[in-house]
Design an enzyme around this catalytic site. Structure first.
Site, PDB file in Angstrom:
ATOM      1  N   THR A  18     -33.569 -22.919 -87.047  1.00  0.00           N
ATOM      2  CA  THR A  18     -34.426 -21.708 -86.591  1.00  0.00           C
ATOM      3  C   THR A  18     -33.809 -20.612 -85.972  1.00  0.00           C
ATOM      4  OG1 THR A  18     -35.266 -23.093 -84.811  1.00  0.00           O
ATOM      5  CG2 THR A  18     -36.367 -23.307 -86.753  1.00  0.00           C
ATOM      6  N   SER A 113     -29.278 -20.630 -76.248  1.00  0.00           N
ATOM      7  CA  SER A 113     -30.613 -20.263 -75.556  1.00  0.00           C
ATOM      8  C   SER A 113     -30.591 -21.099 -74.349  1.00  0.00           C
ATOM      9  CB  SER A 113     -31.829 -20.476 -76.612  1.00  0.00           C
ATOM     10  OG  SER A 113     -32.866 -20.092 -76.149  1.00  0.00           O
ATOM     11  N   HIS A 114     -31.809 -22.008 -74.344  1.00  0.00           N
ATOM     12  CA  HIS A 114     -31.964 -22.665 -73.097  1.00  0.00           C
ATOM     13  C   HIS A 114     -31.110 -23.995 -73.035  1.00  0.00           C
ATOM     14  CE1 HIS A 114     -34.320 -23.967 -76.352  1.00  0.00           C
ATOM     15  NE2 HIS A 114     -34.502 -25.133 -75.883  1.00  0.00           N
ATOM     16  N   ASP A 277     -34.411 -17.824 -69.259  1.00  0.00           N
ATOM     17  CA  ASP A 277     -33.461 -18.997 -69.707  1.00  0.00           C
ATOM     18  C   ASP A 277     -31.892 -18.342 -69.979  1.00  0.00           C
ATOM     19  OD1 ASP A 277     -34.042 -17.222 -72.246  1.00  0.00           O
ATOM     20  OD2 ASP A 277     -33.663 -19.109 -73.439  1.00  0.00           O
ATOM     21  N   ASP A 279     -30.313 -17.026 -72.713  1.00  0.00           N
ATOM     22  CA  ASP A 279     -30.148 -15.692 -73.305  1.00  0.00           C
ATOM     23  C   ASP A 279     -31.156 -14.631 -73.058  1.00  0.00           C
ATOM     24  OD1 ASP A 279     -31.920 -17.301 -74.646  1.00  0.00           O
ATOM     25  OD2 ASP A 279     -31.151 -16.166 -76.581  1.00  0.00           O
ATOM     26  N   ASP A 281     -34.417 -14.751 -73.325  1.00  0.00           N
ATOM     27  CA  ASP A 281     -35.727 -14.558 -74.259  1.00  0.00           C
ATOM     28  C   ASP A 281     -36.671 -15.453 -74.095  1.00  0.00           C
ATOM     29  OD1 ASP A 281     -34.674 -17.025 -75.330  1.00  0.00           O
ATOM     30  OD2 ASP A 281     -34.397 -16.408 -77.446  1.00  0.00           O
ATOM     31  N   ARG A 282     -36.732 -16.220 -72.949  1.00  0.00           N
ATOM     32  CA  ARG A 282     -37.762 -17.243 -72.589  1.00  0.00           C
ATOM     33  C   ARG A 282     -38.232 -17.039 -71.360  1.00  0.00           C
ATOM     34  NH1 ARG A 282     -37.614 -22.829 -75.776  1.00  0.00           N
ATOM     35  NH2 ARG A 282     -36.303 -21.981 -77.630  1.00  0.00           N
ATOM     36  N   GLU A 363     -44.860 -18.090 -78.578  1.00  0.00           N
ATOM     37  CA  GLU A 363     -44.732 -19.423 -79.023  1.00  0.00           C
ATOM     38  C   GLU A 363     -44.967 -20.538 -77.823  1.00  0.00           C
ATOM     39  OE1 GLU A 363     -41.412 -19.407 -81.298  1.00  0.00           O
ATOM     40  OE2 GLU A 363     -39.814 -19.284 -79.662  1.00  0.00           O
ATOM     41  N   LYS A 376     -38.032 -12.619 -79.031  1.00  0.00           N
ATOM     42  CA  LYS A 376     -39.155 -12.889 -77.869  1.00  0.00           C
ATOM     43  C   LYS A 376     -37.976 -12.365 -76.644  1.00  0.00           C
ATOM     44  CE  LYS A 376     -37.318 -17.772 -78.224  1.00  0.00           C
ATOM     45  NZ  LYS A 376     -37.261 -18.035 -79.349  1.00  0.00           N
ATOM     46  N   ARG A 496     -41.360 -33.390 -80.777  1.00  0.00           N
ATOM     47  CA  ARG A 496     -42.174 -32.745 -79.939  1.00  0.00           C
ATOM     48  C   ARG A 496     -43.418 -32.899 -80.321  1.00  0.00           C
ATOM     49  NH1 ARG A 496     -38.374 -29.530 -77.227  1.00  0.00           N
ATOM     50  NH2 ARG A 496     -36.909 -28.118 -78.485  1.00  0.00           N
TER      51      ARG A 496
END
Length: 542
Positions: A18, A113-114, A277, A279, A281-282, A363, A376, A496
């Site tokens: 994703t 990312s995270h 985070d 990169d 985006d969160r 999200e 995001k 999840r």
């Protein structure tokens, strides 16, 4: 220097998820691994010849080396120009903005990312298309097919480009422009938000802490919060990017950002807290004494976006990923705007944003953004919250209580069971799928199943379909449990489990979240047969 054509062969496992391709860093460091994937990207988009790309990443271990490889391959494949963040740094939303602002053909973003960073941790690479958003499924499918059939890649044998100095350079006839990673992004934020009002709030004594988690957002937050908005020095914590994120886990949630949470829960804590985070985006949002779930944050920002200049004309619609709570839907209904439910993955919002059907998206995994970019955007969410706080003159806790009294409260939490054996994760989902037809009417503790299904999505813009996007179990009274395997991990399977309980007018709106959700958790645990994992508790609860 002439381009070289190097013979190669397919490498198993280069399927983009994703958010692109994510593997252990040492896997990306294997000879030919980056080269195979990058060449497959170029081949999947009908070549790089004459095209312009944006390239940058979150600064994690191997970021700099991989960028040099990408630059040399872009040159060898005939690209006209590459725009790179100074030092190889670009937050994901800043990269999306540059792609859009400069009208480039796309971009290559280096990030996991995270996920943790370091030679023994994680790395990632994804391709974003010309609208600034992640490559849609059609493009990632073509990339995968090329990874399975690749026989050669092209690369220059020129020397590395010095990415430390701003300005123009060349590499085998390809133009390279090295830009300040913050400048264009900050200009966009100044267009969207009332910086004067936020600046006045800080001048009046408003206090804040922003935890950049040793990740890429540090320079952005320092320039904007402490620079342009006048927040006191020290407002930004852990603001220097590190190749291993200070040996921490750059995931902005109450577990990995616990020092910030403890600070905000103290009696003498600051008025507002936030984190971003790896990169950028969160986001995580906190007020004094209160944690705001990502689902609630999306709903509050939807209800209050008109207070920011960039959204004063109102919203076209709001979109959320399926696992995200329905809190934003309730706001949309009162505003008289459309609400969309999409699969997990920011790329699914792209068509809605491009078509003008949605303005704000979010999200549950701490991602929120709008039509200003096609990713995001963690710092954007923080600035919109600051704009709302400055205009309303209330605390975060007061705003949340007013919101719940107006719309009701969706108690919500995500329980992650990390590093399960892959076969065990697959078996859990297979068993859930096989038992769907028999769930309706079944009782688990105090809850009775009203319906159950496997979520599928029909894109209202292009008519594309996405199936097997997660198992949903709806209970009588408005509770819900969702099960899906994450596509962002690199170690085994991550299951999840998303839990939701709606409490409407007249209900108890101030319960402790996990206590309110206990009946849903117990039912979900039994329905999925999670006892087989040998675990009585999830790895992480957010």
């Amino acid at each position: 220097m002439p381009a070289q054509t190097i013979s190669t062969q397919p490498i198993d496992g280069q399927k983009p998820g994703t958010s692109g391709l994510r593997k252990k860093t040492r896997v990306f460091m294997e000879p030919g691994y980056v080269e195979n994937f990058v060449q497959s990207i170029f081949d999947a988009i009908d070549g790089a010849a004459g095209k312009t790309f944006v390239v940058g990443g979150d600064g994690r271990f191997f970021n700099a080396e991989a960028i040099q490889t990408i630059l040399k391959m872009a040159a060898a494949n005939g690209a006209a120009k590459v725009i790179v963040g100074q030092g190889g740094l670009l937050s994901t939303p800043a990269a999306s903005n540059l792609i859009r602002k400069r009208g480039t053909d796309g971009g290559l973003i280096l990030s996991a990312s995270h996920n943790p960073g370091g030679i023994d941790a994680d790395f990632g690479l994804k391709y974003n298309i010309a609208n600034g958003g992640p490559a849609p499924e059609g493009v990632t499918a073509r990339i995968l097919e090329h990874t399975k059939a690749i026989t050669e890649y092209k690369i220059s044998d020129a020397a590395d480009v010095d990415l430390s100095a701003l300005g123009a350079a060349t590499l085998d006839g390809m133009a390279v422009e090295i830009v300040d990673p913050v400048t264009d992004y900050q200009l966009l934020m100044e267009e969207l938000f009332d910086f004067d009002a936020i600046r006045a709030m800080f001048a009046s004594g408003f206090t804040m802490r922003f935890d950049a988690m040793h990740a890429v957002t540090g320079p952005y937050a320092t320039a904007i919060l402490e620079g342009a908005l006048g927040a006191p020095a020290g407002t930004v914590l852990n603001g220097t990017p590190s190749v291993d994120f200070g040996k921490g886990h750059p995931d902005p949630n109450p577990v990995w950002a616990k020092p910030l949470v403890d600070m905000l829960m103290a009696d003498d804590g600051p008025d507002f807290g936030a984190a971003s985070d790896g990169d950028g985006d969160r986001n995580m949002i906190l007020g004094k004494g209160i944690y705001v779930t990502p689902s609630d944050s999306l709903a509050v920002l939807t209800a209050n976006a008109h207070l920011a200049p960039g959204y004063a004309k109102g919203l076209a619609g709001v979109a959320r990923s399926m696992p995200t709570s329905a809190a934003a839907d309730r706001v949309a209904a009162k505003l008289g705007i459309d609400a969309f439910e999409t699969p997990t993955g920011w790329k699914f919002f792209g068509n809605l944003l491009d078509a003008g059907k949605a303005t704000i998206c979010g999200e549950e995994s701490a991602g929120t953004g709008s039509d200003h970019v096609r990713e995001k955007d963690g710092l954007w969410a923080v600035l919109l919250w600051l704009n709302v706080l400055a205009k309303r003159g209330e605390s975060v806790a007061a705003i949340m209580q007013d919101h719940w009294q107006t719309y009701g409260r969706d108690y919500y939490s995500r329980h992650d069971y990390e590093a399960l054996p892959s076969e065990e994760g697959d078996a859990i989902m297979s068993d859930l799928r096989a038992g769907l037809a028999d769930l309706s009417g079944q009782t688990y503790g105090a809850l009775t199943v009203a319906s159950a299904d496997e979520f599928s999505y029909l894109d209202p813009v292009d008519g594309s379909e996405s199936h097997k996007q997660g198992i949903r179990v709806f209970f009588e009274g408005g509770a819900r449990a969702v099960f899906r395997l994450s596509g962002t991990g690199t170690d085994g399977a991550t299951l999840r489990v998303y839990l939701q309980m709606y409490m409407g007018e007249g209900g108890d709106l101030l319960q402790e979240t996990q206590a309110a959700l206990e009946p849903v958790r117990a039912a979900a645990y039994e329905i999925a047969g999670l006892a087989r994992t040998g675990r009585t508790e999830p790895t992480v609860m957010t």
